[in-house]
Scaffold this motif. Structure first.
Motif, mmCIF file in Angstrom:
data_model
loop_
_atom_site.group_PDB
_atom_site.id
_atom_site.type_symbol
_atom_site.label_atom_id
_atom_site.label_comp_id
_atom_site.label_asym_id
_atom_site.label_seq_id
_atom_site.Cartn_x
_atom_site.Cartn_y
_atom_site.Cartn_z
ATOM 1 N N SER A 40 -6.728 -1.169 8.780
ATOM 2 C CA SER A 40 -7.729 -2.240 8.729
ATOM 3 C C SER A 40 -7.352 -3.300 7.702
ATOM 4 O O SER A 40 -7.556 -4.497 7.924
ATOM 5 N N LYS A 41 -6.794 -2.852 6.577
ATOM 6 C CA LYS A 41 -6.366 -3.806 5.547
ATOM 7 C C LYS A 41 -5.230 -4.689 6.054
ATOM 8 O O LYS A 41 -5.200 -5.896 5.778
ATOM 9 N N GLN A 75 -1.745 3.027 14.714
ATOM 10 C CA GLN A 75 -3.100 2.709 14.277
ATOM 11 C C GLN A 75 -3.218 1.273 13.785
ATOM 12 O O GLN A 75 -4.281 0.652 13.907
ATOM 13 N N ASP A 111 0.838 -1.193 0.000
ATOM 14 C CA ASP A 111 0.000 0.000 0.000
ATOM 15 C C ASP A 111 0.873 1.242 0.000
ATOM 16 O O ASP A 111 2.086 1.163 0.268
ATOM 17 N N SER A 121 -6.487 4.781 9.244
ATOM 18 C CA SER A 121 -7.337 3.687 9.704
ATOM 19 C C SER A 121 -7.699 2.722 8.577
ATOM 20 O O SER A 121 -7.814 1.511 8.801
ATOM 21 N N SER A 122 -7.862 3.248 7.363
ATOM 22 C CA SER A 122 -8.211 2.374 6.236
ATOM 23 C C SER A 122 -7.095 1.380 5.939
ATOM 24 O O SER A 122 -7.337 0.172 5.794
ATOM 25 N N VAL A 123 -5.880 1.888 5.862
ATOM 26 C CA VAL A 123 -4.731 1.015 5.619
ATOM 27 C C VAL A 123 -4.528 0.062 6.794
ATOM 28 O O VAL A 123 -4.249 -1.134 6.618
ATOM 29 N N ASP A 165 -4.725 10.217 9.550
ATOM 30 C CA ASP A 165 -5.677 9.126 9.725
ATOM 31 C C ASP A 165 -5.353 8.019 8.732
ATOM 32 O O ASP A 165 -5.561 8.153 7.534
#
Length: 410
Positions: A234-235, A259, A220, A230-232, A228
């Protein structure tokens, strides 16, 4: 570092010692009441902004080298002066600073910068003016070996560019070998910030990790200006990754790592020398525990050559720590001082005209060799340091602790 980072000359002369050079100015304030040559050493680093902790360490260490040279009269009849400029870790600002330094005919050498992309923006400006540049922190191999270095076709682009830190070509693989062979971690998620330093470092880690038999379970990219992630995160947590490798700098790396752990992936984040800062721990707090950072050279506290530097830095009262690149900044500055010394001695105790002085100082840098703060200082045919020592640090109890040190064996 960079991702992983000065100047010279004004003159006057003590009777019978130096002849006033055309590239200098009178200075009757030198110790002893006589006049002499003032050599200005320029410095470019991020002195403000997110990376200022590293930049201030670079500046202070260069300042200490200049003060030491003057105190010890390292070059007979020459007084050195440091002129620091702030690039705010921006390539465009670095290029502007390079142009400013070149236009000042008193400038004979430049130390810096910190970031590899900033270094790239400066190289041609300095090369066109035959002005030597020594970076204590640039680590992208392309700066010295050309864009095709990975294919084995190494071409030096700029004879004026040198560095005292070793490159990502070995820093990434060094970390990969430790994680795979010693920590027995086999699955990695690789993330980078798309910048020259970060992307290059992540690529060399991933290449070596796969070569060893490891698996890259995901990749990524992030915007380092974001906070932020958080998306990465979570992946990453949705994979079976056993570690994360991040190619980038601590302002984004620390919150990213934190995170990722908060998302449920209780796995270590590993990065390069741009994560090797107390600021990484300050930002990630307890979530920094167990994370790793590689850095150039051996731990300074283990080197006999560094003991005086550490003591002198403390005695000088600088409010900022010398950080990851302090020793290399001191050595970069000292290398310029030694090149100036060689030219002065070659020219019967004086510096030639500005244009000739710059050219001769650049030529002299290729042969500079001394025992520095970071170990043996010298340069190969590409302008890279001949010191290939590397270290890996783990955050333990809120501090970076060295876990291994040595030369990369490819």
């Amino acid at each position: 570092m960079r991702h992983r980072s000065f100047f010279i000359i004004t003159t006057a002369v003590t009777a019978g010692a130096l002849t006033l050079s055309a590239c200098g100015s009178r200075d009757d304030s030198n110790s002893g009441g006589g006049s002499g040559t003032t050599v200005v050493i320029g410095l470019d680093a991020p002195l403000s902004g997110d990376l200022s902790a590293l930049g201030q360490g670079i500046k202070n260490s260069a300042d200490l080298a200049v003060k030491t040279a003057n105190k010890n009269k390292e070059v007979d009849g020459v007084t050195f002066k440091l002129e620091p400029l702030d690039d705010v870790a921006q390539a465009s600002t670095g290029q502007q600073n390079a142009t400013k330094l070149v236009s000042n005919t008193d400038v004979m050498g430049v130390v810096g910068p910190l970031n590899s992309d900033v270094g790239q923006s400066m190289q041609k400006v300095f090369a066109n003016a035959n002005l030597v540049q020594v970076s204590p922190a640039n680590t992208n191999p392309e700066l010295t070996q050309g864009k095709d270095w990975q294919s084995g076709k190494k071409v030096r682009g700029f004879k004026t560019y040198f560095r005292t830190s070793t490159t990502d070509a070995i820093q990434g693989p060094f970390a990969a070998q430790y994680m795979y062979n010693e920590k027995k971690l086999k699955k990695v998620y690789v993330i980078d910030d798309k910048k020259t330093y970060g992307a290059g470092l992540a690529a060399t880690f991933a290449q070596e990790f796969k070569k060893l038999g490891g698996k890259v379970v995901g990749t990524d990219h992030i915007n380092p200006d974001d906070k932020d992630f958080s998306s990465v995160a979570s992946k990453v947590a949705a994979t079976d990754a056993e570690l994360v490798y991040y190619g980038g700098e601590y302002p984004a790396g620390a919150p990213l790592a934190s995170q990722i752990k908060n998302a449920g992936a209780k796995i270590p984040t590993i990065g390069g020398d741009a994560l090797f800062s107390a600021e990484y721990i300050n930002l990630a707090k307890a979530n920094a525990e167990g994370d790793f950072a590689s850095s150039v050279g051996a731990p300074l506290e283990t080197l006999a050559t560094a003991k005086k530097f550490i003591a002198d830095y403390k005695s000088a009262g600088y409010k900022d720590a010398f950080e990851a690149y302090g020793g290399y900044s001191y050595d970069s500055t000292w290398a310029i001082i030694q090149a100036v010394k060689a030219v002065v001695e070659k020219n019967d105790g004086k510096l030639p005209e500005s244009k000739d002085a710059r050219e001769q100082i650049t030529a002299a840098m290729q042969d500079v060799s001394f025992d520095g703060v970071s170990g043996k200082v010298g340069f190969d045919e590409f302008g890279d340091t001949t010191n290939k020592q590397l270290s890996l640090y783990e955050v333990k109890n809120g501090k970076h602790v060295a876990v291994t040190s040595g030369e990369f064996e490819g």
